[in-house]
Scaffold this motif. Structure first.
Motif, PDB file in Angstrom:
ATOM      1  N   ASP A  99      -9.417  11.280  -4.941  1.00  0.00           N
ATOM      2  CA  ASP A  99     -10.568  10.759  -4.502  1.00  0.00           C
ATOM      3  C   ASP A  99      -9.654   9.650  -3.176  1.00  0.00           C
ATOM      4  O   ASP A  99      -9.854   9.726  -2.093  1.00  0.00           O
ATOM      5  CB  ASP A  99     -11.524  10.120  -5.063  1.00  0.00           C
ATOM      6  N   ALA A 100      -8.652   9.003  -3.975  1.00  0.00           N
ATOM      7  CA  ALA A 100      -8.164   7.814  -3.360  1.00  0.00           C
ATOM      8  C   ALA A 100      -6.913   8.432  -2.844  1.00  0.00           C
ATOM      9  O   ALA A 100      -6.031   9.096  -3.603  1.00  0.00           O
ATOM     10  CB  ALA A 100      -8.000   6.546  -4.205  1.00  0.00           C
ATOM     11  N   ARG A 101      -6.204   8.200  -1.507  1.00  0.00           N
ATOM     12  CA  ARG A 101      -5.014   8.776  -1.171  1.00  0.00           C
ATOM     13  C   ARG A 101      -4.068   7.392  -0.986  1.00  0.00           C
ATOM     14  O   ARG A 101      -2.714   7.718  -1.005  1.00  0.00           O
ATOM     15  CB  ARG A 101      -5.280   9.066   0.184  1.00  0.00           C
ATOM     16  N   LEU A 102      -4.601   6.163  -1.119  1.00  0.00           N
ATOM     17  CA  LEU A 102      -3.736   4.967  -1.057  1.00  0.00           C
ATOM     18  C   LEU A 102      -4.178   4.158  -1.947  1.00  0.00           C
ATOM     19  O   LEU A 102      -5.219   3.929  -2.164  1.00  0.00           O
ATOM     20  CB  LEU A 102      -3.974   4.433   0.505  1.00  0.00           C
ATOM     21  N   TRP A 103      -2.869   3.794  -2.812  1.00  0.00           N
ATOM     22  CA  TRP A 103      -2.989   2.689  -3.763  1.00  0.00           C
ATOM     23  C   TRP A 103      -2.483   1.360  -3.644  1.00  0.00           C
ATOM     24  O   TRP A 103      -1.437   1.700  -2.562  1.00  0.00           O
ATOM     25  CB  TRP A 103      -2.617   3.036  -5.056  1.00  0.00           C
ATOM     26  N   LEU A 151      -8.395  -0.447   3.916  1.00  0.00           N
ATOM     27  CA  LEU A 151      -7.381  -0.820   2.856  1.00  0.00           C
ATOM     28  C   LEU A 151      -6.340  -1.819   3.676  1.00  0.00           C
ATOM     29  O   LEU A 151      -6.153  -2.803   3.190  1.00  0.00           O
ATOM     30  CB  LEU A 151      -6.913   0.193   2.289  1.00  0.00           C
ATOM     31  N   ARG A 152      -5.779  -1.181   4.620  1.00  0.00           N
ATOM     32  CA  ARG A 152      -4.299  -1.655   5.216  1.00  0.00           C
ATOM     33  C   ARG A 152      -4.659  -3.019   5.942  1.00  0.00           C
ATOM     34  O   ARG A 152      -4.148  -4.062   5.707  1.00  0.00           O
ATOM     35  CB  ARG A 152      -3.778  -0.888   6.067  1.00  0.00           C
ATOM     36  N   ALA A 153      -5.819  -3.048   6.482  1.00  0.00           N
ATOM     37  CA  ALA A 153      -6.383  -4.452   7.194  1.00  0.00           C
ATOM     38  C   ALA A 153      -6.631  -5.273   6.206  1.00  0.00           C
ATOM     39  O   ALA A 153      -6.405  -6.591   6.512  1.00  0.00           O
ATOM     40  CB  ALA A 153      -7.328  -3.937   8.103  1.00  0.00           C
ATOM     41  N   ASP A 172      -8.026   0.420  -3.295  1.00  0.00           N
ATOM     42  CA  ASP A 172      -7.694   1.738  -2.665  1.00  0.00           C
ATOM     43  C   ASP A 172      -8.477   1.952  -1.578  1.00  0.00           C
ATOM     44  O   ASP A 172      -9.518   1.510  -1.326  1.00  0.00           O
ATOM     45  CB  ASP A 172      -7.528   2.785  -3.767  1.00  0.00           C
ATOM     46  N   ASP A 173      -8.208   3.231  -0.938  1.00  0.00           N
ATOM     47  CA  ASP A 173      -8.759   3.609   0.288  1.00  0.00           C
ATOM     48  C   ASP A 173     -10.139   4.359  -0.143  1.00  0.00           C
ATOM     49  O   ASP A 173     -10.980   4.609   0.730  1.00  0.00           O
ATOM     50  CB  ASP A 173      -8.088   4.360   1.100  1.00  0.00           C
ATOM     51  N   VAL A 188       0.873  -1.334   0.188  1.00  0.00           N
ATOM     52  CA  VAL A 188       0.032  -0.124   0.234  1.00  0.00           C
ATOM     53  C   VAL A 188       0.889   1.146   0.007  1.00  0.00           C
ATOM     54  O   VAL A 188       1.722   1.317   0.753  1.00  0.00           O
ATOM     55  CB  VAL A 188      -0.979  -0.037   1.261  1.00  0.00           C
ATOM     56  N   GLU A 189       0.634   2.160  -1.051  1.00  0.00           N
ATOM     57  CA  GLU A 189       1.425   3.270  -1.275  1.00  0.00           C
ATOM     58  C   GLU A 189       0.743   4.510  -1.169  1.00  0.00           C
ATOM     59  O   GLU A 189      -0.422   4.478  -1.841  1.00  0.00           O
ATOM     60  CB  GLU A 189       2.483   2.901  -2.207  1.00  0.00           C
ATOM     61  N   ARG A 190       1.336   5.650  -0.716  1.00  0.00           N
ATOM     62  CA  ARG A 190       0.532   6.984  -0.555  1.00  0.00           C
ATOM     63  C   ARG A 190       0.723   7.692  -1.997  1.00  0.00           C
ATOM     64  O   ARG A 190       1.693   7.771  -2.522  1.00  0.00           O
ATOM     65  CB  ARG A 190       0.880   7.725   0.489  1.00  0.00           C
TER      66      ARG A 190
END
Length: 236
Positions: free
Chosen positions: A107-111, A135-137, A128-129, A98-100
């Motif tokens: 709209d999405a900050r994390l892909w 997302l991370r979980a 994405d978030d 996961v990268e910022r």
């Protein structure tokens, strides 16, 4: 996201782009088409070329949103874009990260990116978030479930990390060089629109500005940015 039994799941677009972003894009596109239509002194070939470019970019963006899909199964991960379908087997996948994004207005900050054993990366559509608030979980859970299909644990390998760093340098250089070349191209188009002429000398000058100047800019900037770019990719 699709079924949560085992590793089988599917990530589709369920949350639409924010209305503010849609309105902004329509205003930009509409203004571009309007300006092309109103400037009657622009020759028809130039008009058709610019309108065709707008149509192609709009069509590609529409298809990318409509068709974008990430499918996960026991054999690996399948990514479907606007036109291409790419598959990666689990034994070819090095990591899921996961990268910022640097664009704070998106709209999405994390892909989420899939990294292969060769250091290449592939973005996973809809992972994405914006589509997945947790997302991370979700990625950590996917990594845990997928470990048995890979036949190995998720662990860092220095040789692959070096490849990822090297490809990050090249990717950043290409992206920045492309931006510079596009700026030269847009400047050339604007100049030619206001100094339009049909004589042969002007046509040769137009080819120089529209083709060779952007290409030369790209090659020059590519070399410079490769020298000065960081070798460390920014992981979130």
């Amino acid at each position: 996201m699709g079924g949560d039994i085992g590793v089988e799941r599917e990530y589709r677009r369920w949350r639409k782009t924010s209305r503010r972003r849609v309105v902004f894009m329509w205003i930009v596109m509409g203004n571009a088409v309007l300006q092309i239509a109103l400037h009657s002194h622009i020759p028809v070939p130039y008009r058709l070329l610019m309108l065709a470019l707008i149509a192609v970019l709009s069509g590609w963006a529409f298809l990318a949103v409509r068709r974008g899909l990430t499918s996960v199964g026991a054999d690996g991960i399948t990514v479907r874009g606007a036109f291409l379908v790419r598959r990666r087997a689990w034994h070819d996948i090095y990591d899921l990260r996961v990268e910022r994004l640097t664009n704070k207005n998106a709209d999405a900050r994390l892909w989420t990116w899939l990294y292969g054993n060769d250091g290449r990366r592939l973005r996973l559509p809809n992972v994405d978030d914006w589509q997945l608030p947790e997302l991370r979980a979700g990625i950590e859970e996917l990594r845990t479930v997928a470990a048995q299909h890979r036949g190995m644990a998720w662990e860092l390998r220095p040789e692959v990390e070096d490849l990822i760093g090297l490809r990050a340098v090249r990717r950043k250089a290409r992206e920045r060089a492309a931006v510079g070349a596009l700026l030269v191209l847009f400047t050339a188009v604007g100049y030619l629109v206001w100094t339009v002429s049909d004589h042969d000398g002007h046509r040769l000058f137009a080819v120089l500005l529209l083709l060779w100047a952007p290409l030369a800019t790209y090659v020059l900037l590519l070399g410079l940015f490769r020298l000065f770019s960081s070798r460390t990719p920014a992981h979130a």
